[in-house]
Design an enzyme around this catalytic site. Sequence first.
Site, PDB file in Angstrom:
ATOM      1  N   SER A  25       1.002  -1.118   0.087  1.00 43.79           N
ATOM      2  CA  SER A  25       0.235  -0.048  -0.103  1.00 43.79           C
ATOM      3  C   SER A  25       0.731   1.313  -0.015  1.00 43.79           C
ATOM      4  O   SER A  25       0.386   2.339   0.087  1.00 43.79           O
ATOM      5  CB  SER A  25      -1.010   0.108   1.215  1.00 43.79           C
ATOM      6  OG  SER A  25      -0.279   0.073   2.318  1.00 43.79           O
ATOM      7  N   ASN A 112      -2.269  -2.468  13.232  1.00 44.61           N
ATOM      8  CA  ASN A 112      -3.722  -2.273  13.048  1.00 44.61           C
ATOM      9  C   ASN A 112      -4.204  -0.917  13.847  1.00 44.61           C
ATOM     10  O   ASN A 112      -4.935   0.048  13.388  1.00 44.61           O
ATOM     11  CB  ASN A 112      -4.508  -3.459  13.730  1.00 44.61           C
ATOM     12  CG  ASN A 112      -4.180  -4.569  13.014  1.00 44.61           C
ATOM     13  OD1 ASN A 112      -3.528  -4.441  12.017  1.00 44.61           O
ATOM     14  ND2 ASN A 112      -4.803  -5.703  13.595  1.00 44.61           N
ATOM     15  N   THR A 157     -40.820  25.246  -9.956  1.00 49.14           N
ATOM     16  CA  THR A 157     -40.883  23.720  -9.327  1.00 49.14           C
ATOM     17  C   THR A 157     -41.422  22.926 -10.357  1.00 49.14           C
ATOM     18  O   THR A 157     -41.894  23.335 -11.787  1.00 49.14           O
ATOM     19  CB  THR A 157     -42.262  23.821  -8.268  1.00 49.14           C
ATOM     20  OG1 THR A 157     -43.299  24.054  -9.061  1.00 49.14           O
ATOM     21  CG2 THR A 157     -41.771  24.718  -7.163  1.00 49.14           C
ATOM     22  N   HIS A 158     -40.935  21.708 -10.541  1.00 47.07           N
ATOM     23  CA  HIS A 158     -40.921  20.826 -11.677  1.00 47.07           C
ATOM     24  C   HIS A 158     -40.531  21.403 -12.935  1.00 47.07           C
ATOM     25  O   HIS A 158     -40.631  21.138 -14.157  1.00 47.07           O
ATOM     26  CB  HIS A 158     -42.348  20.590 -11.875  1.00 47.07           C
ATOM     27  CG  HIS A 158     -43.225  20.116 -10.804  1.00 47.07           C
ATOM     28  ND1 HIS A 158     -43.386  18.579 -10.305  1.00 47.07           N
ATOM     29  CD2 HIS A 158     -44.213  20.641  -9.810  1.00 47.07           C
ATOM     30  CE1 HIS A 158     -43.985  18.360  -9.263  1.00 47.07           C
ATOM     31  NE2 HIS A 158     -44.413  19.824  -8.973  1.00 47.07           N
ATOM     32  N   SER A 279     -15.018  25.823 -27.901  1.00 45.94           N
ATOM     33  CA  SER A 279     -15.043  24.625 -28.777  1.00 45.94           C
ATOM     34  C   SER A 279     -14.100  24.480 -29.685  1.00 45.94           C
ATOM     35  O   SER A 279     -13.502  25.556 -30.192  1.00 45.94           O
ATOM     36  CB  SER A 279     -16.453  24.830 -29.516  1.00 45.94           C
ATOM     37  OG  SER A 279     -16.561  23.783 -30.521  1.00 45.94           O
ATOM     38  N   LYS A 285     -19.058  29.385 -29.343  1.00 48.29           N
ATOM     39  CA  LYS A 285     -19.393  28.793 -28.224  1.00 48.29           C
ATOM     40  C   LYS A 285     -18.427  29.288 -26.968  1.00 48.29           C
ATOM     41  O   LYS A 285     -17.290  29.336 -27.037  1.00 48.29           O
ATOM     42  CB  LYS A 285     -19.405  27.207 -28.093  1.00 48.29           C
ATOM     43  CG  LYS A 285     -20.468  26.788 -29.093  1.00 48.29           C
ATOM     44  CD  LYS A 285     -20.394  25.146 -29.044  1.00 48.29           C
ATOM     45  CE  LYS A 285     -20.830  24.774 -27.553  1.00 48.29           C
ATOM     46  NZ  LYS A 285     -20.563  23.425 -27.087  1.00 48.29           N
ATOM     47  N   ASN A 287     -18.174  27.349 -23.306  1.00 43.85           N
ATOM     48  CA  ASN A 287     -18.863  26.334 -22.305  1.00 43.85           C
ATOM     49  C   ASN A 287     -18.519  26.276 -21.003  1.00 43.85           C
ATOM     50  O   ASN A 287     -17.373  26.803 -20.584  1.00 43.85           O
ATOM     51  CB  ASN A 287     -17.937  24.899 -22.889  1.00 43.85           C
ATOM     52  CG  ASN A 287     -17.960  24.680 -24.342  1.00 43.85           C
ATOM     53  OD1 ASN A 287     -19.031  24.991 -25.020  1.00 43.85           O
ATOM     54  ND2 ASN A 287     -17.184  24.346 -24.858  1.00 43.85           N
ATOM     55  N   GLU A 292     -19.878  21.862 -15.312  1.00 41.42           N
ATOM     56  CA  GLU A 292     -20.015  20.629 -15.591  1.00 41.42           C
ATOM     57  C   GLU A 292     -19.122  19.671 -15.122  1.00 41.42           C
ATOM     58  O   GLU A 292     -19.261  18.494 -14.875  1.00 41.42           O
ATOM     59  CB  GLU A 292     -19.731  20.426 -17.291  1.00 41.42           C
ATOM     60  CG  GLU A 292     -20.925  21.258 -18.038  1.00 41.42           C
ATOM     61  CD  GLU A 292     -20.672  21.350 -19.623  1.00 41.42           C
ATOM     62  OE1 GLU A 292     -21.596  21.698 -20.229  1.00 41.42           O
ATOM     63  OE2 GLU A 292     -19.463  21.141 -20.054  1.00 41.42           O
ATOM     64  N   TYR A 319      -9.393  -6.519  12.893  1.00 37.18           N
ATOM     65  CA  TYR A 319      -8.940  -5.987  11.382  1.00 37.18           C
ATOM     66  C   TYR A 319      -8.912  -7.015  10.488  1.00 37.18           C
ATOM     67  O   TYR A 319      -8.648  -8.081  10.815  1.00 37.18           O
ATOM     68  CB  TYR A 319      -7.567  -5.152  11.896  1.00 37.18           C
ATOM     69  CG  TYR A 319      -6.962  -4.716  10.672  1.00 37.18           C
ATOM     70  CD1 TYR A 319      -7.114  -3.373  10.455  1.00 37.18           C
ATOM     71  CD2 TYR A 319      -6.173  -5.280  10.090  1.00 37.18           C
ATOM     72  CE1 TYR A 319      -6.492  -2.793   9.221  1.00 37.18           C
ATOM     73  CE2 TYR A 319      -5.518  -4.693   8.634  1.00 37.18           C
ATOM     74  CZ  TYR A 319      -5.771  -3.554   8.290  1.00 37.18           C
ATOM     75  OH  TYR A 319      -5.424  -3.002   7.263  1.00 37.18           O
ATOM     76  N   GLN A 324      -7.307  -2.185   3.916  1.00 38.25           N
ATOM     77  CA  GLN A 324      -6.517  -1.196   3.112  1.00 38.25           C
ATOM     78  C   GLN A 324      -7.179  -0.669   2.083  1.00 38.25           C
ATOM     79  O   GLN A 324      -6.541   0.512   1.875  1.00 38.25           O
ATOM     80  CB  GLN A 324      -5.449  -2.480   2.792  1.00 38.25           C
ATOM     81  CG  GLN A 324      -4.521  -1.902   1.948  1.00 38.25           C
ATOM     82  CD  GLN A 324      -3.234  -2.760   1.436  1.00 38.25           C
ATOM     83  OE1 GLN A 324      -2.582  -3.053   2.405  1.00 38.25           O
ATOM     84  NE2 GLN A 324      -3.125  -2.971   0.414  1.00 38.25           N
ATOM     85  N   LYS A 327      -8.457   3.565   2.159  1.00 38.75           N
ATOM     86  CA  LYS A 327      -7.812   4.900   2.105  1.00 38.75           C
ATOM     87  C   LYS A 327      -7.752   5.620   0.607  1.00 38.75           C
ATOM     88  O   LYS A 327      -8.102   6.874   0.644  1.00 38.75           O
ATOM     89  CB  LYS A 327      -6.089   4.739   2.617  1.00 38.75           C
ATOM     90  CG  LYS A 327      -5.939   4.102   3.862  1.00 38.75           C
ATOM     91  CD  LYS A 327      -4.598   3.609   3.993  1.00 38.75           C
ATOM     92  CE  LYS A 327      -4.445   2.607   5.397  1.00 38.75           C
ATOM     93  NZ  LYS A 327      -5.444   1.656   5.302  1.00 38.75           N
TER      94      LYS A 327
END
Length: 461
Positions: A25, A112, A157-158, A279, A285, A287, A292, A319, A324, A327
């Site tokens: 690790s 441990n 709403t919606h 773009s 454009k 972006n 995003e 343990y 392991q 992490k």
Amino acid sequence: MTEKQTWSDRFETALNPAIAIFNASIGFDIQLIEYDLTGSIAHAKMLAKTAIISDAEAELLVSGLEQIRQEYRQGKFNPGVEAEDVHFAVEKRLTEIVGDVGKKLHTARSRNDQVGTDIRLYLKAEIEQTQEQIKAFQSALLAQAEQHVETLIPGYTHLQRAQPLSLAHHLLAYFQMAQRDWERLADVYKRTNVSPLGCGALAGTTFPIDRAYSAKLLEFDRPYENSLDGVSDRDFAIEFLCAASLIMVHLSRLSEEMILWASQEFNFITLKDSCATGSSIMPQKKNPDIPELVRGKTGRVFGHLQALLVIMKGLPLAYNKDLQEDKEGIFDSVKTVKSCLSAMTILLNEGIEFRTARLNAAVAEDFSNATDVADYLAAKQVPFREAYNLVGKVVKTSLAAGKLLKDLSLEEWQQIHPAFEADIYQAIAPERVVSARNSYGGTGFERVRQAIAVAKSQLNS
């Protein structure tokens, strides 16, 4: 042939090289080295305090550990896969520096409880840093809100036009989400701030250690009450990932709105050049890459939460090597949340400009003031349900005629119900519709100014 490991005298043959790599690790837990050194220094001091080792031996150990810290910071200590993990790497280097006394550091301690201590020290520090970033994000929201108390924005709403709002009120909703995020992390911190050091492998130790002393040195609130629980508990990590996931939910919701607002269809905000890209083939454009990416990165944190839940769900005490795998998910979630908070704070501070004229015009282009017509009638003692049905019919006929409510003549209003008077036009004006909603937590301008003052107080406290 792999290098001889600390535990390998029990075995007749060396570990297969491919398995050694699979088992190691060190590639990711090297991030814990500063915390491992800090925990080891506290352990050495505790061993001396309880006369398990001498003061001179403890001083030598502490000196050696601090030397390793400097070597790491200077880029001179770079253990490879042969070290297996950060704990063995430190122990080996310490023995090279101070000789056989270095082998005494592991007295009354197991990997441990050691790794459990390291990950808690790491997470405590990261929680505090994340909380500071949340405050910076909240400050950016507040700065925008203060500029736009009387800027109007359609409320939905919606994803359908509902009622007009103060833009500041809209932004303060995210401030309150972030406030809960800050408080949630503070609560997680309490359960992270418990020391497993001295729990040993699972059963404690025969040595006369002082766990309260080492906990105090490491600024933990207290030691774990149960050694089995101490080495196997990852509730605090799951709670952190839950809190991190909710932070990402809130950032992603704001990101989604900004993406919509920046579209030509909404056109509520302009993206500034410092926080947008173009773009490769469409030169017109601009972006919204930041929101995003935040929206996309949210899934990473969700995935790490799910992974740790699955790891923990079937583990017998105490343990297991499965742990392991906790992490990398924690490390990546910390990195992701912090980078997203930073990016969204920059976007709010310098990357967007609200198109106030467009926003104010937008609330006059729909029927989002229909509820206020019903409220108007209700205030004149017309039962609300009757008023509601009347207004529904008005909206229906207005749509058919291609009119908005503001375009109806007073005669048309009075044909609907004789309670309508000339003040109906003032009552349904967007600014009036918003400013009148001064109930606690509402979008009225005076109420929003009060909310900003309260938010500032929250932030400063």
